[in-house]
Design a protein around this motif. Structure first.
Motif, PDB file in Angstrom:
ATOM      1  N   MET A   2       0.841  -1.196   0.000  1.00 13.43           N
ATOM      2  CA  MET A   2       0.000   0.000   0.000  1.00 13.43           C
ATOM      3  C   MET A   2       0.882   1.254   0.000  1.00 13.43           C
ATOM      4  SD  MET A   2      -3.135  -0.923  -0.166  1.00 13.43           S
ATOM      5  CE  MET A   2      -4.188  -2.341   0.106  1.00 13.43           C
ATOM      6  N   SER A   3       0.439   2.277  -0.699  1.00 13.15           N
ATOM      7  CA  SER A   3       1.209   3.514  -0.779  1.00 13.15           C
ATOM      8  C   SER A   3       0.813   4.493   0.316  1.00 13.15           C
ATOM      9  CB  SER A   3       0.997   4.166  -2.152  1.00 13.15           C
ATOM     10  OG  SER A   3       1.707   5.371  -2.250  1.00 13.15           O
ATOM     11  N   LEU A   4      -0.497   4.646   0.560  1.00 20.72           N
ATOM     12  CA  LEU A   4      -1.003   5.570   1.577  1.00 20.72           C
ATOM     13  C   LEU A   4      -1.810   4.788   2.596  1.00 20.72           C
ATOM     14  CD1 LEU A   4      -1.495   8.530   2.560  1.00 20.72           C
ATOM     15  CD2 LEU A   4      -3.559   8.504   1.133  1.00 20.72           C
ATOM     16  N   VAL A   5      -1.440   4.919   3.857  1.00 22.65           N
ATOM     17  CA  VAL A   5      -2.141   4.229   4.942  1.00 22.65           C
ATOM     18  C   VAL A   5      -2.588   5.258   5.970  1.00 22.65           C
ATOM     19  CG1 VAL A   5      -1.988   2.482   6.747  1.00 22.65           C
ATOM     20  CG2 VAL A   5      -0.726   2.168   4.594  1.00 22.65           C
ATOM     21  N   ILE A   6      -3.883   5.278   6.236  1.00 26.36           N
ATOM     22  CA  ILE A   6      -4.459   6.161   7.256  1.00 26.36           C
ATOM     23  C   ILE A   6      -4.884   5.276   8.416  1.00 26.36           C
ATOM     24  CG2 ILE A   6      -6.387   7.690   7.815  1.00 26.36           C
ATOM     25  CD1 ILE A   6      -5.361   7.336   4.221  1.00 26.36           C
ATOM     26  N   GLU A   7      -4.388   5.584   9.602  1.00 33.06           N
ATOM     27  CA  GLU A   7      -4.709   4.764  10.763  1.00 33.06           C
ATOM     28  C   GLU A   7      -5.323   5.618  11.860  1.00 33.06           C
ATOM     29  OE1 GLU A   7      -0.952   2.983  11.788  1.00 33.06           O
ATOM     30  OE2 GLU A   7      -1.325   1.246  10.521  1.00 33.06           O
ATOM     31  N   ASN A   8      -6.520   5.208  12.309  1.00 34.26           N
ATOM     32  CA  ASN A   8      -7.182   5.778  13.493  1.00 34.26           C
ATOM     33  C   ASN A   8      -7.342   7.295  13.414  1.00 34.26           C
ATOM     34  OD1 ASN A   8      -4.949   3.510  14.824  1.00 34.26           O
ATOM     35  ND2 ASN A   8      -7.141   3.090  14.861  1.00 34.26           N
ATOM     36  N   ALA A   9      -7.787   7.779  12.255  1.00 36.32           N
ATOM     37  CA  ALA A   9      -8.020   9.219  12.097  1.00 36.32           C
ATOM     38  C   ALA A   9      -9.243   9.641  12.902  1.00 36.32           C
ATOM     39  CB  ALA A   9      -8.202   9.575  10.628  1.00 36.32           C
ATOM     40  N   THR A  10      -9.025  10.561  13.827  1.00 33.34           N
ATOM     41  CA  THR A  10     -10.082  11.038  14.716  1.00 33.34           C
ATOM     42  C   THR A  10     -10.024  12.556  14.770  1.00 33.34           C
ATOM     43  OG1 THR A  10      -9.942   9.029  16.053  1.00 33.34           O
ATOM     44  CG2 THR A  10     -11.009  10.938  17.060  1.00 33.34           C
ATOM     45  N   LEU A  11     -11.186  13.184  14.623  1.00 31.07           N
ATOM     46  CA  LEU A  11     -11.243  14.646  14.624  1.00 31.07           C
ATOM     47  C   LEU A  11     -12.554  15.100  15.243  1.00 31.07           C
ATOM     48  CD1 LEU A  11     -10.156  17.461  13.689  1.00 31.07           C
ATOM     49  CD2 LEU A  11     -11.361  17.045  11.525  1.00 31.07           C
ATOM     50  N   ALA A  12     -12.461  16.034  16.169  1.00 30.92           N
ATOM     51  CA  ALA A  12     -13.644  16.663  16.756  1.00 30.92           C
ATOM     52  C   ALA A  12     -13.459  18.173  16.688  1.00 30.92           C
ATOM     53  CB  ALA A  12     -13.849  16.211  18.198  1.00 30.92           C
ATOM     54  N   LEU A  13     -14.503  18.874  16.288  1.00 40.68           N
ATOM     55  CA  LEU A  13     -14.471  20.323  16.193  1.00 40.68           C
ATOM     56  C   LEU A  13     -15.668  20.896  16.931  1.00 40.68           C
ATOM     57  CD1 LEU A  13     -13.523  20.731  12.412  1.00 40.68           C
ATOM     58  CD2 LEU A  13     -12.001  20.989  14.387  1.00 40.68           C
ATOM     59  N   GLU A  14     -15.404  21.798  17.870  1.00 44.19           N
ATOM     60  CA  GLU A  14     -16.461  22.440  18.662  1.00 44.19           C
ATOM     61  C   GLU A  14     -17.378  21.403  19.295  1.00 44.19           C
ATOM     62  OE1 GLU A  14     -18.380  25.251  16.125  1.00 44.19           O
ATOM     63  OE2 GLU A  14     -16.628  26.566  16.016  1.00 44.19           O
ATOM     64  N   GLY A  15     -16.789  20.341  19.796  1.00 48.50           N
ATOM     65  CA  GLY A  15     -17.549  19.312  20.488  1.00 48.50           C
ATOM     66  C   GLY A  15     -18.259  18.314  19.593  1.00 48.50           C
ATOM     67  N   GLY A  70       5.840   4.074   3.182  1.00 47.78           N
ATOM     68  CA  GLY A  70       6.641   3.484   4.246  1.00 47.78           C
ATOM     69  C   GLY A  70       7.207   4.439   5.265  1.00 47.78           C
ATOM     70  N   SER A  71       6.854   5.732   5.176  1.00 47.96           N
ATOM     71  CA  SER A  71       7.378   6.727   6.114  1.00 47.96           C
ATOM     72  C   SER A  71       6.240   7.504   6.765  1.00 47.96           C
ATOM     73  CB  SER A  71       8.312   7.705   5.400  1.00 47.96           C
ATOM     74  OG  SER A  71       9.430   7.032   4.851  1.00 47.96           O
ATOM     75  N   ASP A  72       6.501   7.996   7.974  1.00 42.90           N
ATOM     76  CA  ASP A  72       5.537   8.823   8.696  1.00 42.90           C
ATOM     77  C   ASP A  72       5.418  10.172   7.987  1.00 42.90           C
ATOM     78  OD1 ASP A  72       4.077  10.397  10.437  1.00 42.90           O
ATOM     79  OD2 ASP A  72       5.146   9.749  12.234  1.00 42.90           O
ATOM     80  N   PHE A  73       4.290  10.393   7.337  1.00 43.92           N
ATOM     81  CA  PHE A  73       4.104  11.594   6.532  1.00 43.92           C
ATOM     82  C   PHE A  73       4.101  12.855   7.389  1.00 43.92           C
ATOM     83  CE2 PHE A  73       1.211  14.350   3.859  1.00 43.92           C
ATOM     84  CZ  PHE A  73       2.140  14.577   2.849  1.00 43.92           C
TER      85      PHE A  73
END
Length: 257
Positions: free
Chosen positions: A1-14, A63-66
């Protein structure tokens, strides 16, 4: 895999925008992010690029931390084409595309002007806008402007191309022109992730579909395995019948009871 997104979490204004989203994509394929408005599609792109300081995610590219890289270094790797980037300023198409070279130009202009011009010319040719080089950007149609923005992104010489609904508000001819450009770029081996609103266009053109709903990943796979009547009803709240395209065999969505 070229791009790996792991555990993306985002909260804005609650409010939770992304809730522990993980997926991976490969180069050489057209990868679509789909989902209703507010699903978190555009937010994922911003998290990948490191634009959301309050987000939590691990982004691995080749393979690297973007995110461990500087913002300037990331801009040399990844390019973003946004939904709307219009201007009424009297700027020519060539100069819009040349903006893509900024991440590569240091205080001492490491790349020569001649090199930049060659890269910009190649980007305009690949995006099909070389004939517009001396025209004012504001005089172009919506589809032409979108292809200029793709050319500007290509002038960054990216290995990762992110696009936020690039066919939105375009007529059919312009949509096909944009999709032909993206198909050619994918075939060249670029890693491409595109947010999409139109399910029929997605089913007709994309190799992989990643579906979000209310900030969560709900499906991932080929269009014919993801986009079915149950999926459309559950995620979009719309009744639909899925039939095979007689020309391609890909799914076609007919809306209504």
């Amino acid at each position: 895999m070229s791009l790996v997104i792991e555990n993306a979490t985002l909260a804005l204004e609650g409010k939770t925008i992304l809730d522990d989203v993980s997926f991976a994509i490969r180069p050489g394929r057209l990868n679509a992010l789909i989902g209703p408005n507010g699903a978190g599609k555009s937010s994922i792109l911003r998290v990948i690029l490191g634009f959301e300081s309050s987000a939590r995610a691990h982004i691995d590219f080749e393979g690297s931390d973007f995110h461990a890289q500087s913002r300037r270094a990331r801009a040399r790797i990844a390019a973003l084409v946004e939904q709307t980037a219009a201007t009424e300023q009297p700027i020519e198409v060539h100069d819009v595309v040349m903006l893509g070279r900024l991440p590569h130009q240091g205080m001492w202009a490491a790349d020569s002007e001649k090199d930049d011009e060659a890269i910009v010319a190649r980007a305009m040719t690949r995006a099909g806008v070389a004939g517009f080089a001396s025209r004012r950007f504001s005089t172009l149609s919506g589809g032409e402007q979108q292809r200029v923005h793709i050319a500007r992104a290509l002038a960054q010489s990216p290995r990762l191309l992110l696009l936020d609904e690039p066919t939105n508000h375009l007529d059919l001819s312009a949509q096909i022109a944009v999709m032909n450009v993206l198909r050619a770029l994918a075939d060249e081996g670029l890693t491409i992730l595109v947010t999409m609103h139109d399910l029929n266009l997605t089913a007709a053109w994309f190799d992989t579909v990643i579906a979000l709903d209310r900030g969560r990943l709900v499906a991932q796979g080929n269009p014919d395995t993801v986009i079915d009547s149950a999926f459309v009803a559950e995620v979009y709240g719309v009744a639909a019948t899925i039939v095979p395209n007689p020309a391609t065999g890909r799914p076609m969505i007919a809306y209504g009871p």
